[in-house]
Design a protein around this motif. Structure first.
Motif, PDB file in Angstrom:
ATOM      1  N   LYS A   1       0.829  -1.211   0.026  1.00 26.78           N
ATOM      2  CA  LYS A   1       0.083   0.166  -0.122  1.00 26.78           C
ATOM      3  C   LYS A   1       0.757   1.342  -0.092  1.00 26.78           C
TER       4      LYS A   1
ATOM      5  N   GLN B   1     -11.941   9.028   8.945  1.00 19.98           N
ATOM      6  CA  GLN B   1     -11.206   7.957   9.270  1.00 19.98           C
ATOM      7  C   GLN B   1     -11.507   6.732   8.219  1.00 19.98           C
ATOM      8  N   GLU B   2     -12.805   6.599   8.373  1.00 21.18           N
ATOM      9  CA  GLU B   2     -13.570   5.304   7.759  1.00 21.18           C
ATOM     10  C   GLU B   2     -13.335   5.599   5.822  1.00 21.18           C
TER      11      GLU B   2
ATOM     12  N   GLU C   1     -10.986   7.359   4.496  1.00 22.77           N
ATOM     13  CA  GLU C   1      -9.708   7.467   4.024  1.00 22.77           C
ATOM     14  C   GLU C   1      -9.399   5.773   3.816  1.00 22.77           C
ATOM     15  N   ARG C   2      -9.954   5.133   4.755  1.00 21.57           N
ATOM     16  CA  ARG C   2      -9.814   3.775   4.668  1.00 21.57           C
ATOM     17  C   ARG C   2     -10.338   3.197   3.419  1.00 21.57           C
ATOM     18  N   ARG C   3     -11.343   3.598   2.919  1.00 23.43           N
ATOM     19  CA  ARG C   3     -12.018   3.034   1.603  1.00 23.43           C
ATOM     20  C   ARG C   3     -11.090   3.121   0.484  1.00 23.43           C
TER      21      ARG C   3
ATOM     22  N   VAL D   1      -4.077   2.423   1.556  1.00 27.53           N
ATOM     23  CA  VAL D   1      -4.214   3.108   2.718  1.00 27.53           C
ATOM     24  C   VAL D   1      -3.370   2.094   3.768  1.00 27.53           C
ATOM     25  N   SER D   2      -2.217   2.770   4.208  1.00 26.80           N
ATOM     26  CA  SER D   2      -1.409   1.976   5.117  1.00 26.80           C
ATOM     27  C   SER D   2      -2.076   1.176   6.283  1.00 26.80           C
ATOM     28  N   GLU D   3      -3.026   1.978   6.920  1.00 27.96           N
ATOM     29  CA  GLU D   3      -3.580   1.718   8.239  1.00 27.96           C
ATOM     30  C   GLU D   3      -4.546   0.495   7.961  1.00 27.96           C
ATOM     31  N   ARG D   4      -4.934   0.209   6.631  1.00 27.08           N
ATOM     32  CA  ARG D   4      -5.894  -0.777   6.400  1.00 27.08           C
ATOM     33  C   ARG D   4      -5.424  -2.097   6.496  1.00 27.08           C
TER      34      ARG D   4
END
Lengths: 341, 210
Positions: A328, B198-199, B201-203, B207-210
């Motif tokens: 990612k 945040q949600e 952005e994750r979509r 995205v590194s947090e996902r």
């Protein structure tokens, strides 16, 4: 005779982020000696990461030797090995990375991990001669409007959900279209679209410089299943809406950044309708327009090799320990000291 | 006189009934299918003055609308003398930057609590006058909504604009915007909106947090 030629410096680049396995060989001056590829073609549906990775492993040797044969260089002239380190599909990336590590160790040359999205922009600049473009990068995996600003490529606009290529592909599959070698689903949609002039209204979703395609895709599939419109009409309407959205965000980013050039790249860049729209808007803003030719707009090893050279010449390389793939890895996370300005 | 050629409209400075005005003209886009082009231009020409008027009711400074001509997709409005926030934000002192961002957050909070989504919250669309008043302009992409999702997207755009144009100060600026926002909509709603951002952005892709 090769032996009479003075030894030169070359970079061999490996690309394996998705369905293509490709090897490119470039001189440090930017001459492209080879750019060989093999594409994974699924029987049905989209790209299954593990099956694609198996394909890459199977063809790696063949593609590699074909590229070396075409380039006609000696082993010792390869000064660096570059590979696409991300973003992309895990199993595919890992296959390419494994091959790259093996090659770098065998040839005892430095390894350079390259960001796939940065590579698309860099090869586009090399091929079209653009210096400081606003880039629209549209493919099966990406939909990005980017430009260079203070040390790195910044993302001005992007999709909030699926990519534009994904939207067109899924619609095409739902409509029963099948891709063939040399004729991807997007090209089939383009062909059908050219047969219609009947516009069917579809949701147009632009959020500032960002876009959303998932609702539009659902609406298009719903209309398809309603059987009220022909596939041609829907392909035509889908293209018109999707490309108008892309043109609008590109134009907004162009007005915002005031860049002197517009560069169009990625698999979807092959679409003539999209090309004509972007060219018209670039002209309107007195910006130069460049579209990257197919062989360098689709995923290819040459772009990885070229970006590897740029990176390496600025003193950056990737140690084996740090050569793990980054699924990612965002475009705007890459420090790009080789870009002037 | 052409003042600014934007993405979807050209802005001209004109004299109209003895006033200095902005004439916003949404010219046809030759690259767009005429049917689609007309639908987009008409829709936005109607929507923009409506939202600008609503924004005033919400207590957000916006240019006064003098004339709307739907057939030619033309709006005549007050010319706001001042500087784009985009041009000055990076050069302000830390304290001034924070208070300006906080104030912008208050304005966004007022819009949202009245169900107006701006749709293109960039610092190019905010004008700081010499009296320190901030005007929001360009409501062409605005929408009416009371949904959390719409608020999240609107503020996500603000964050993105800060990231691409004011990358050095993103974190502090956005925190200040949200602090101002919170003053208007309250802490609970702000929490909800932040979670939504945040949600969203994750979509997105990669995205590194996902």
């Amino acid at each position: 005779m090769a032996t009479l030629r003075k030894a030169d410096s070359y970079c061999l680049g490996l690309e394996s982020t998705a369905d293509d396995f490709s090897v490119g060989i470039l001189s440090f001056k930017g001459d492209i000696l080879a750019n060989e590829a093999s594409m994974f073609m699924p029987e049905t549906g989209g790209i299954h990461p593990r099956e694609a990775a198996r394909h890459h492993a199977e063809v790696a040797g063949k593609v590699l030797s074909e590229a070396l044969r075409k380039a006609g260089i000696q082993q010792r002239e390869i000064k660096i090995i570059a590979f696409s380190q991300g973003p992309g599909l895990g199993p595919c990336l890992r296959t390419g990375a494994t091959a790259a590590r093996a090659l770098a160790c065998y040839l005892q040359v430095p390894l350079v991990g390259v960001n796939h999205c940065v590579a698309h922009i860099e090869i586009g600049k090399l091929i079209t001669g653009a210096k400081d473009p606003l880039t629209l990068y549209v493919s099966g995996g990406n939909t990005i409007v980017a430009a260079f600003e203070a040390g790195r490529y910044r993302v001005f606009g992007e999709t909030l959900d699926i990519s534009v290529g994904n939207c067109l592909d899924v619609f095409a599959r739902e409509a029963g279209l099948r891709q063939k070698i040399g004729e991807p689903l997007g090209a089939l949609v383009e062909k059908l679209a050219a047969r219609s002039q009947n516009f069917v209204s579809l949701p147009y979703t632009v959020k500032g410089m960002d876009l959303s395609f998932s609702g539009l895709l659902s609406a298009a599939i719903e209309l398809l299943n309603s059987k009220k419109y022909s596939v041609e009409d829907l392909c035509f309407s889908l293209q018109e809406v999707v490309f108008s959205m892309l043109a609008e965000v590109t134009e907004r980013a162009l007005a915002h950044t005031e860049k002197p050039e517009v560069l169009l790249t990625g698999g979807v860049a092959a679409n003539k309708r999209l090309q004509s729209m972007l060219e018209a808007l670039a002209n309107e803003h007195n910006a130069k327009f460049g579209v990257v030719p197919k062989q360098y707009a689709l995923d290819n090893g040459a772009m990885i090799a070229w970006t590897g050279i740029l990176t390496y010449q600025h003193g950056l390389s990737t140690s084996i320990e740090k050569s793990f793939v980054k699924l990612k890895w965002r475009l705007d996370e890459v420090y790009a000291p080789w870009v002037g300005g | 006189m052409l003042f600014k050629k934007g993405a979807e409209a050209s802005l001209y400075i004109e004299e109209w009934q003895g006033r200095k005005v902005i004439m916003k003209q949404r010219l046809p886009k030759a690259y767009r299918l005429p049917t689609l082009d007309e639908a987009i231009r008409t829709h936005r020409t109607v929507r923009e003055p409506q939202s600008i008027h609503k924004a005033k009711e919400a207590g957000v400074p916006t240019p006064t609308i003098y004339l709307v001509d739907i057939t030619s997709a033309n709006i005549v409005m007050e010319f706001i003398e001042g500087k784009q926030v985009k041009q000055i934000l990076n050069d302000l002192s830390q304290a001034k930057r924070r208070s300006l961002c906080r104030h912008i957050g208050v304005l966004i909070g007022r819009l949202h609590s009245h169900g107006i989504m701006h749709g293109d919250l960039t610092t190019s669309n905010m004008i700081l006058t010499s009296h320190g008043k901030v005007f929001l302009v360009d409501f062409g992409l605005s929408e009416r909504s009371n949904e959390l999702e719409a608020r999240g997207v609107d503020l996500h755009l603000m964050k993105r604009a800060l990231q691409s144009t004011h990358y050095r100060y993103v974190k502090k600026c956005f925190e200040a915007v949200m602090a101002g926002y919170s003053e208007v909509v309250g802490r609970n709603t702000t929490e909800d909106v932040l979670n939504k951002i945040q949600e969203i952005e994750r979509r997105g892709r990669y995205v590194s947090e996902r």
